[in-house]
Design a protein around this motif. Sequence first.
Motif, PDB file in Angstrom:
ATOM      1  N   PRO A  78      25.872  38.859   0.016  1.00 46.21           N
ATOM      2  CA  PRO A  78      26.991  39.816  -0.031  1.00 46.21           C
ATOM      3  C   PRO A  78      28.356  39.163  -0.189  1.00 46.21           C
ATOM      4  CG  PRO A  78      26.121  39.604   2.200  1.00 46.21           C
ATOM      5  CD  PRO A  78      25.164  38.883   1.297  1.00 46.21           C
ATOM      6  N   ARG A  80      29.010  36.754  -2.335  1.00 49.13           N
ATOM      7  CA  ARG A  80      29.158  36.249  -3.699  1.00 49.13           C
ATOM      8  C   ARG A  80      29.494  37.384  -4.651  1.00 49.13           C
ATOM      9  NH1 ARG A  80      27.195  31.028  -4.546  1.00 49.13           N
ATOM     10  NH2 ARG A  80      27.105  29.967  -2.524  1.00 49.13           N
ATOM     11  N   ARG A  81      30.078  37.015  -5.809  1.00 51.23           N
ATOM     12  CA  ARG A  81      30.492  38.007  -6.812  1.00 51.23           C
ATOM     13  C   ARG A  81      29.485  38.048  -7.963  1.00 51.23           C
ATOM     14  NH1 ARG A  81      36.217  35.891  -8.464  1.00 51.23           N
ATOM     15  NH2 ARG A  81      34.998  33.960  -8.385  1.00 51.23           N
ATOM     16  N   ASN A 128      29.262  44.175  -4.057  1.00 55.21           N
ATOM     17  CA  ASN A 128      29.695  42.921  -4.676  1.00 55.21           C
ATOM     18  C   ASN A 128      29.283  42.809  -6.138  1.00 55.21           C
ATOM     19  OD1 ASN A 128      26.995  42.742  -3.915  1.00 55.21           O
ATOM     20  ND2 ASN A 128      27.066  40.530  -3.558  1.00 55.21           N
TER      21      ASN A 128
END
Length: 362
Positions: A215, A217-218, A234
Amino acid sequence: MHIAFFGSSLVSAYWNGAATYYRGLLRALAGRGHAVTFYEPDAFDRQAHRDIPDPPWARVVVWQPGQPEALDRCLSEARRADLVVKASGVGVLDAELERRALELRRPGNAVIFWDVDAPATLERVASDPADPFRALVPRYDAVFTYGGGAPVVRAYRSLGARACIPIYNALDPETHHPAPADPRLAADLAFLGNRLPDREARVRAFFLRAAQRLPGRRFVLGGAGWGDLALPANVRWLGHVPTGDHNALNCSCTAVLNVNRDSMARFGFSPPTRVFEAAGAGACVVTDAWEGLELFLEPGREVLVARDGEEVAEHLAALQPARARRLGAAALRRVLAEHTYAQRARQVEVALDEGGAAREIA
């Protein structure tokens, strides 16, 4: 050689995953002295979403599906070609084109069926003994495919194909190459692909599951059709990404995910255009596992392989920028050395003998 090619679209990649393949291969054939005429229907809003003008290396003829005389004119003109190609997935009047293309045979020319989705075609025919294409296969001089390897060759030969030759996806370094990163596209992992019935479950399993596991990270999702899908917080959906933006997207993320569609994963030996596009940009590629991958990129050195979304998340959590750059650079070297459309075009020439027929090649 004059090539008359009936396909989905050369000038629009909108809902047209074969566009990159057509462009790379036909540009390379034109560069080797062949004249190309590409016949495409005005369908699926593609002409309203052109992403390239008519190219200087091919003549593009757009025909209207609702005007029978328009297709008649195209077929009459194509009769003069040395090589007539009916590609799969034109999208309109496919059954008619499959039959009528064979009527264009004359002394000295060849008529080829070029399957850009062989797993789907073969599964359709296998499920329906009355499929009219089944009886047409032995009448073509050869079947070319852009993937599938030995399993596809065996399946087409069992249908009576005179020859079946895989001409795999590849890289056109003039169109897909390293580019400056775009901060607006920055992410840890990107996936680019239209929403299709036999792709969605695997995208959920490999891409969205990884996003849920990480969660912090993009993630960016590109492609048409995903707008009504509930996404993790995300994950950012970009919508349709024009081909002119693919390099920037591939170069703006730590890694790029490839997820084969169900049928292609089952048959194996089917590297999609996205793999070569991303490798050509020097991106770090993470791919689902499929048989034959090592023929194109070496796992662990040129590509990362995952069996599910958990393994995608593990790769991403451990991936340092320096290693991502090394993987991307190694993949770029490999595809430039062995997997360009210039090399594929030479394979096409080898497969076509002096009499206009085709023979299988290793």
